[in-house]
Each structure stands twice: as structure tokens, then as C-alpha cells.
Write a protein that holds these residues in place. Structure first.
Motif, PDB file in Angstrom:
ATOM      1  N   ALA A  84     -27.795  -7.150  -6.866  1.00 27.05           N
ATOM      2  CA  ALA A  84     -27.921  -8.582  -6.567  1.00 27.05           C
ATOM      3  C   ALA A  84     -28.865  -8.824  -5.404  1.00 27.05           C
ATOM      4  O   ALA A  84     -29.519  -9.866  -5.333  1.00 27.05           O
ATOM      5  CB  ALA A  84     -26.543  -9.164  -6.259  1.00 27.05           C
ATOM      6  N   LYS A  85     -28.943  -7.878  -4.484  1.00 31.08           N
ATOM      7  CA  LYS A  85     -29.833  -8.000  -3.333  1.00 31.08           C
ATOM      8  C   LYS A  85     -30.753  -6.801  -3.302  1.00 31.08           C
ATOM      9  O   LYS A  85     -30.332  -5.669  -3.523  1.00 31.08           O
ATOM     10  CB  LYS A  85     -29.039  -8.101  -2.023  1.00 31.08           C
ATOM     11  N   LEU A  86     -32.028  -7.068  -3.029  1.00 31.78           N
ATOM     12  CA  LEU A  86     -33.022  -6.006  -3.013  1.00 31.78           C
ATOM     13  C   LEU A  86     -33.454  -5.698  -1.586  1.00 31.78           C
ATOM     14  O   LEU A  86     -32.893  -4.843  -0.925  1.00 31.78           O
ATOM     15  CB  LEU A  86     -34.226  -6.399  -3.885  1.00 31.78           C
ATOM     16  N   SER A  87     -34.430  -6.452  -1.063  1.00 32.17           N
ATOM     17  CA  SER A  87     -34.962  -6.162   0.268  1.00 32.17           C
ATOM     18  C   SER A  87     -34.135  -6.867   1.337  1.00 32.17           C
ATOM     19  O   SER A  87     -34.114  -8.098   1.407  1.00 32.17           O
ATOM     20  CB  SER A  87     -36.423  -6.608   0.373  1.00 32.17           C
ATOM     21  N   VAL A  88     -33.487  -6.083   2.190  1.00 32.15           N
ATOM     22  CA  VAL A  88     -32.723  -6.672   3.291  1.00 32.15           C
ATOM     23  C   VAL A  88     -33.647  -7.003   4.464  1.00 32.15           C
ATOM     24  O   VAL A  88     -33.271  -7.754   5.369  1.00 32.15           O
ATOM     25  CB  VAL A  88     -31.606  -5.728   3.753  1.00 32.15           C
ATOM     26  N   SER A  89     -34.867  -6.465   4.459  1.00 31.88           N
ATOM     27  CA  SER A  89     -35.810  -6.738   5.545  1.00 31.88           C
ATOM     28  C   SER A  89     -36.636  -7.992   5.296  1.00 31.88           C
ATOM     29  O   SER A  89     -37.312  -8.483   6.202  1.00 31.88           O
ATOM     30  CB  SER A  89     -36.754  -5.545   5.725  1.00 31.88           C
ATOM     31  N   TYR A  90     -36.579  -8.535   4.073  1.00 33.80           N
ATOM     32  CA  TYR A  90     -37.369  -9.714   3.733  1.00 33.80           C
ATOM     33  C   TYR A  90     -36.892 -10.936   4.516  1.00 33.80           C
ATOM     34  O   TYR A  90     -35.699 -11.108   4.762  1.00 33.80           O
ATOM     35  CB  TYR A  90     -37.253 -10.001   2.234  1.00 33.80           C
ATOM     36  N   PHE A  91     -37.839 -11.782   4.927  1.00 33.81           N
ATOM     37  CA  PHE A  91     -37.496 -13.095   5.480  1.00 33.81           C
ATOM     38  C   PHE A  91     -38.515 -14.102   4.989  1.00 33.81           C
ATOM     39  O   PHE A  91     -39.691 -13.803   4.822  1.00 33.81           O
ATOM     40  CB  PHE A  91     -37.451 -13.062   7.016  1.00 33.81           C
ATOM     41  N   ARG A  92     -38.049 -15.316   4.752  1.00 29.21           N
ATOM     42  CA  ARG A  92     -38.906 -16.379   4.220  1.00 29.21           C
ATOM     43  C   ARG A  92     -39.617 -17.078   5.369  1.00 29.21           C
ATOM     44  O   ARG A  92     -38.996 -17.429   6.382  1.00 29.21           O
ATOM     45  CB  ARG A  92     -38.075 -17.383   3.413  1.00 29.21           C
ATOM     46  N   LEU A  93     -40.907 -17.289   5.209  1.00 29.60           N
ATOM     47  CA  LEU A  93     -41.690 -17.965   6.232  1.00 29.60           C
ATOM     48  C   LEU A  93     -41.496 -19.475   6.153  1.00 29.60           C
ATOM     49  O   LEU A  93     -41.475 -20.059   5.059  1.00 29.60           O
ATOM     50  CB  LEU A  93     -43.174 -17.636   6.074  1.00 29.60           C
ATOM     51  N   GLN A  94     -41.342 -20.096   7.320  1.00 26.81           N
ATOM     52  CA  GLN A  94     -41.215 -21.544   7.432  1.00 26.81           C
ATOM     53  C   GLN A  94     -41.971 -21.995   8.680  1.00 26.81           C
ATOM     54  O   GLN A  94     -41.923 -21.332   9.716  1.00 26.81           O
ATOM     55  CB  GLN A  94     -39.738 -21.956   7.562  1.00 26.81           C
ATOM     56  N   HIS A  95     -42.659 -23.148   8.563  1.00 20.02           N
ATOM     57  CA  HIS A  95     -43.325 -23.716   9.731  1.00 20.02           C
ATOM     58  C   HIS A  95     -42.312 -23.973  10.840  1.00 20.02           C
ATOM     59  O   HIS A  95     -41.225 -24.495  10.593  1.00 20.02           O
ATOM     60  CB  HIS A  95     -44.008 -25.044   9.370  1.00 20.02           C
ATOM     61  N   GLY A  96     -42.675 -23.600  12.066  1.00 26.97           N
ATOM     62  CA  GLY A  96     -41.855 -23.930  13.223  1.00 26.97           C
ATOM     63  C   GLY A  96     -40.725 -22.981  13.496  1.00 26.97           C
ATOM     64  O   GLY A  96     -40.105 -23.040  14.561  1.00 26.97           O
TER      65      GLY A  96
END
Length: 605
Positions: free
Chosen positions: A383-395
Motif C-alpha cells: 500500500a505504501k512505497l517510498s517513505v522518503s517521498y514528500f509532495r512539493l507545495q509553495h510556501g
């Protein structure tokens, strides 16, 4: 070998007399550093060799890394530096024939067709001047790598036979699918077409922990298209590579596409598979063809629900994503890491198909032949793959203090230029009268304020205008004013797609953009949101599809390496025709002492 003779009635047939799914899928050999000797250096030779693209064809002469088309898969561990001596040992000149003709007479989906029975060029056709005399002048770019500018495959730094390009790759990236290919200035389309491409994989502990299908159950699928020449007298497919393009009335060359689709260097292969999950590392290595991939059965029914996308250009996604209902569209240079579950298809034959193909070109790419015997399959996608991933968001993950880079993609015919162009933009504080050549006015989507830009560079050897501080975030604004979809590739870092907005179009171009003048007639209104960003598009990437009318923003952190890099359209014909520009990443302490011509400043912000 069975020679194929093309009869007149077969010229419009999609298989051109070749038997589909006759040959097994070729799996490129895997090479890498021999860690048990502590060897961290390898030599990869570019050679002239002969390969067979289909068992019913004569051999085809190619340029190939280590004599393999595609080249061997290079596999490394994350954080383990690798030095490669890319050695040019090719003899002779370009192993293909390159011709051009008018659109009505030069469809790329027909072999031969440019000579009469005596071997004379048909009216309207001509050889592309100089291609036959091109020497093997090569430089390798490891596409997707975060490495210094001196190792990146700078287009002017190609080498002739007898010399080597020495490159150092830190591999300080997460598990990912990259690829290496030629990047020589002005002739990349011909060198890659001749066979100079291969896959490069980085492994890491995060990937290991997932226990994804591996070994014989993890397979690269390198997609590309080619055309083949015919014997003018007999009509037989000669096996010789044919680079045949059409030229529009205004002088613009239509990028190459060919009637024969290859997977791992074989035309329409088959693969015997077990009733279990497989992992496929898919790469679009075509010069310009976009593939719209679907999994279908012999009756033509789609089974995309058996497919999960687990990674994109820059590595694993946070969670598996479903294949889009219409199929996965891969532009040139894009990669997809996918899982396919064959367990429910006992004894069936499935096909990987390009449903976006037009004309008589055969849409099928390859066939999967599923075993009929029962098999206990313990794997299921986590169900989960990359635990190091983070989504980019302005600010937040992208700080407010970041650079902005603005690039315009303009259609063929703009201000009298035959080919599509890529303009670097600099913002003006005072607005000149419009329309004016090279002047673009848009309303900022976040504020509604009118911003005026001028073109400051277009050709590769124009003055460098984009300078980014090492360790700094940059948001690239890619604004497409009309023409074909461009896959824009940015070297040196991995980025994420932030926003995708859509201007209204008139006859394929942005309403309010004057093609004749080459500028906007008035400030363009704030565009509304365009195509939604799908889950699989949220991953780390280095190549982004930008369609006509779209204002696409992508963001990345420019750290880990410095030097002069390139960004460009990855339709190789467009790249060679001028859609490529340099940019510089340098330490901020050095930037204080660097005098920039024209006062462009950091990233044009």
C-alpha cells in the motif's frame, strides 16, 4: 533467414509482411562495478556492429554501446560512485540513409518509397545533405543523473574515434530508472537513431525492503520506432535504417516517426510469463513518438486494472497508482516503473498496445504469453512505497524565497521561423507597445497582476541568461503558446509538477498570441486550471509534457552539483533544430563576483 518481399498491396499493411510476435523479447545484459574487487570504474565502448531487428529481416548496421542495441543495463547502488570511460571505437560514417520529401509523398509510416526501380530519387525527395558523411562524434548524457556539469554530457564536448569521455556519477539518488544516450550537438537525433541508448538503474535499501519482483521477474522495456529501407528493384526490406521525414510547405521538418515499433531492439517480440506479478521498467527512447500504452487481450478488451504504476522518472511513488482509463501516455525520454499481475490470465495472450497510434502503423508493441499451469503467488503491491517521498507545495516544502524561471514555447511560423522555438524570457518593469516581436504579456495566476516579458535568448549559443544559486529552489514556468506537445527535459536535478493551467486556443495557438509578429496582442487573462494532475504525475521527474496553451510550473532544488547544464525539448528533431538552452548552477558566494551580461540575475527572477 526468410527474406521479406513487399508487394504493392502490402505497403499499407501494418505488419509489412513480417510475422508479429515471432521473436522472443531480448533482455539486455546487466553490467556494473565489480564491488568484490573494489572496482568502481567501468569502460563502455561505442562500436559499429550488426544486429537483427526481426528474424525475417537481413541484419541491420548500427552504432551500439558494447555492441548491444539497446546498450547493456548499468546497475549501481545508491551512494556508490561510479566512473565510466565512454570510449568511442566506432569505425566509418553514419549507418543510415536520411531522406526528406513533401508531406503528401513522404509518410513516415511506409518503408522505402523515395526511389524508383532504377534507384533514382522520386520527384520532391532529396537526401538530407551531409548526414551520410557524419563521423562518429559522440558524447554520453546520463539522463536523470545529478552529477557535475563536467560529467553531464555537454553537447559540444563530443569525442571522435580513439578518444574517451571520462565521467563520474555520484549516484547519490534514491532508487530510480535512468538511461544513457548520445547528446552530441546538432546530431543527437541521428546518433540515437543509429542505436546509442541504454538503461541505467540505481538500487537502494528503501526499494530492497519492498521485496518487489526482481531477477527474471523484473524486465526493462525500452520502446522506440524505426523505419527500414527497401531494395528499389525488388521491394525487399533491406534491413538498413531509414531516417525519412516530411517537410511542410513553410519549410518546417516534421519530426521522425517510423512504422516499426521495437521493444528492446526487436520488432513485435513476445515474452513468456508466469502467472504472477512482474515488474517492468518502461522507457520511451523514441525520437519523437508518444506512446499511449494499454494492456489488452486477443479480443481487444482492456485490462489496465491489472497494472499498477509504482514509479516515474525520478524514483518510486508514495503509493501505487492505477493506469489511466485511456492508457498511460509516455513522451520521449519519460520512464514508468510498473507492475503487471498475470495471475488471472492463465493460458491467455495479452498485448502491450499503443492506442494513440495513427495511420497504418501497427499499434501492437509486444505480446505476453501467460503460462497455463497453476502457481502460488505470494506477492501483492504494498500500500505504501517510498517513505522518503514528500509532495512539493509553495510556501512549505518549496520555501517562499525561491527563483522563478520563465520559458516560452512558440509554434512553427512564429515571426517567420519555420520550426517551433524555445524562448528564454526576462521580465520588464515598463511595458512597451504591443504587439511587438518577442514581447509577451500575461496575468499572474496568483495575483492577477500583468507581467511583461521579453525574449532574451533562443538558440543554444546565445548568451547564457539563467543562473541559479547552488542549494536554491527554482520554479520553472513553461508557457506553451501553440504547436505540438513538447516533452521538456531539465538536466541536473529532479523536480515535481506543481500546477497546470490552460489558456484558450484558436486554431491550435493561444488566443491573443500573434504568430506573424511573434508576441501577444494584449495581456493574456489568468488561465483556469487545465488537465488535473494525476496521482502518478506527482512523482519526482525530469521530463514534463507541455501541451499547446498550457502554463506548467515545476519545482526543484538545485543542490548536489554545480556547472553548466542544459534543458531542452526531448523530441530529438526539435532539440537539434534549436530547442535547447544552457543554464548555470554556481555557489552563491561566487555569484556575488560573477558579472552577468544584460543583468538577467539569478534565474531571471
Amino acid at each position: 533467414m526468410t527474406e521479406v518481399i513487399i508487394q504493392p498491396e502490402q505497403l499499407s499493411a501494418p505488419d509489412f509482411g513480417l510475422t508479429k510476435f515471432l521473436d522472443p523479447l531480448h533482455i539486455p545484459p546487466v553490467i556494473g562495478p565489480h564491488l568484490w574487487w573494489r572496482q568502481e570504474e567501468i569502460t563502455v565502448r561505442a562500436l559499429r556492429t550488426r544486429v537483427r531487428l526481426h528474424s525475417q529481416l537481413p541484419e541491420t548496421e548500427v552504432w551500439a554501446y558494447e555492441g548491444e542495441f539497446p546498450g547493456p543495463t548499468i546497475e549501481v547502488r545508491s551512494g556508490k560512485q561510479l566512473r565510466v570511460a565512454w570510449t568511442n571505437e566506432v569505425q566509418g560514417t553514419m549507418p543510415l540513409v536520411a531522406v526528406q520529401g513533401p508531406i503528401a509523398q513522404a509518410p513516415g509510416d511506409v518503408p522505402g518509397g523515395y526511389r524508383d526501380a532504377q534507384g533514382n530519387l522520386l520527384p520532391g525527395f532529396s537526401l538530407i545533405d551531409g548526414v551520410a558523411d557524419l563521423p562518429p562524434w559522440h558524447v554520453v548524457h546520463l539522463h536523470g543523473a545529478m552529477t557535475g556539469g563536467g560529467n553531464d554530457g555537454w553537447a559540444h564536448n563530443a569525442v571522435l574515434p580513439g578518444f574517451a569521455q571520462l565521467a563520474e556519477y555520484p549516484n547519490g539518488q534514491q532508487s530510480t530508472t535512468m538511461w544513457y544516450h548520445d547528446h552530441a550537438m546538432a546530431v543527437t537525433r541521428f546518433n540515437v537513431h543509429a542505436g546509442l541508448a541504454g538503461m541505467y538503474l540505481i538500487r537502494d535499501a528503501e526499494e530492497d525492503a519492498l521485496d518487489l519482483p526482481h531477477g527474471k521477474h523484473e524486465i526493462p522495456l525500452i520502446l522506440c520506432d524505426r523505419n527500414l529501407d527497401t531494395d528499389a528493384t525488388t521491394g525487399r526490406l533491406s534491413g538498413r535504417l531509414l531516417f525519412k521525414i516530411a517537410v511542410a510547405p513553410g519549410g518546417a521538418a516534421i519530426p521522425f516517426t517510423g512504422p516499426f515499433n521495437l521493444v528492446n531492439g526487436t520488432i513485435w517480440p513476445h515474452l513468456d510469463v508466469e502467472r504472477r506479478w512482474y515488474r517492468f521498467r518502461v522507457l520511451n527512447a523514441a525520437n519523437s513518438r508518444f506512446y499511449q500504452l494499454n494492456l489488452i487481450d486477443e479480443a481487444g478488451a482492456k485490462h489496465n486494472d491489472a497494472v499498477r504504476i509504482i514509479g516515474t522518472d525520478g524514483g518510486l511513488l508514495p503509493a501505487p497508482a492505477e493506469l489511466p482509463a485511456a492508457g498511460l501516455t509516455l513522451a520521449p525520454a519519460e520512464r514508468a516503473d510498473v507492475l503487471i499481475d498475470f495471475s488471472r490470465f492463465a493460458g491467455e495472450r495479452l498485448r502491450l498496445t499503443d492506442t494513440g497510434v495513427t495511420g497504418p502503423t501497427e499499434p501492437d508493441l509486444m505480446e505476453f504469453r501467460v503460462e497455463n499451469s497453476p502457481r502460488h503467488n505470494l506477492f501483492y503491491p504494498p500500500a505504501k512505497l517510498s517513505v522518503s517521498y514528500f509532495r512539493l507545495q509553495h510556501g512549505t516544502t518549496v520555501p517562499d524565497d525561491h527563483d522563478h524561471v520563465f520559458v516560452a514555447l512558440v509554434p512553427p511560423g512564429t515571426a517567420g521561423e519555420a520550426h517551433p522555438q524555445m524562448w528564454e524570457l526576462r521580465e520588464l518593469t515598463a511595458a512597451p507597445s504591443v504587439p511587438a516581436q518577442g514581447i509577451l504579456q500575461v496575468k499572474d495566476p496568483s495575483t492577477g497582476v500583468v507581467r511583461t516579458f521579453e525574449k532574451v535568448a533562443s538558440l543554444f549559443d546565445d548568451t547564457t541568461t539563467f543562473f541559479i544559486d547552488h542549494g536554491r529552489w527554482a520554479v520553472w514556468n513553461l508557457i506553451h503558446f501553440g504547436g505540438p506537445t513538447h516533452p521538456v527535459h531539465i538536466h541536473m536535478t529532479q523536480l515535481q509538477l506543481l500546477t497546470r493551467k490552460q489558456f484558450p486556443l484558436t486554431q491550435g495557438n493561444v488566443a491573443g498570441f500573434d504568430v506573424t509578429v511573434g508576441g501577444t496582442t494584449a495581456p493574456l487573462e489568468v488561465p483556469p486550471d487545465g488537465r488535473p494532475i494525476e496521482k502518478y504525475e506527482e512523482g519526482w521527474k525530469d521530463t514534463f509534457q507541455v501541451r499547446a496553451g498550457e502554463w506548467v510550473t515545476v519545482a526543484g532544488l538545485f543542490e548536489g552539483a554545480t556547472g553548466e547544464f542544459m534543458y531542452h525539448c526531448h523530441i530529438l528533431d526539435h532539440e537539434d533544430e534549436g530547442m535547447m538552452r544552457p543554464f548555470v548552477v554556481h555557489p552563491p558566494e561566487v555569484a556575488k563576483f560573477h558579472l552577468h551580461p544584460g543583468g538577467a540575475g539569478h534565474g531571471g527572477h
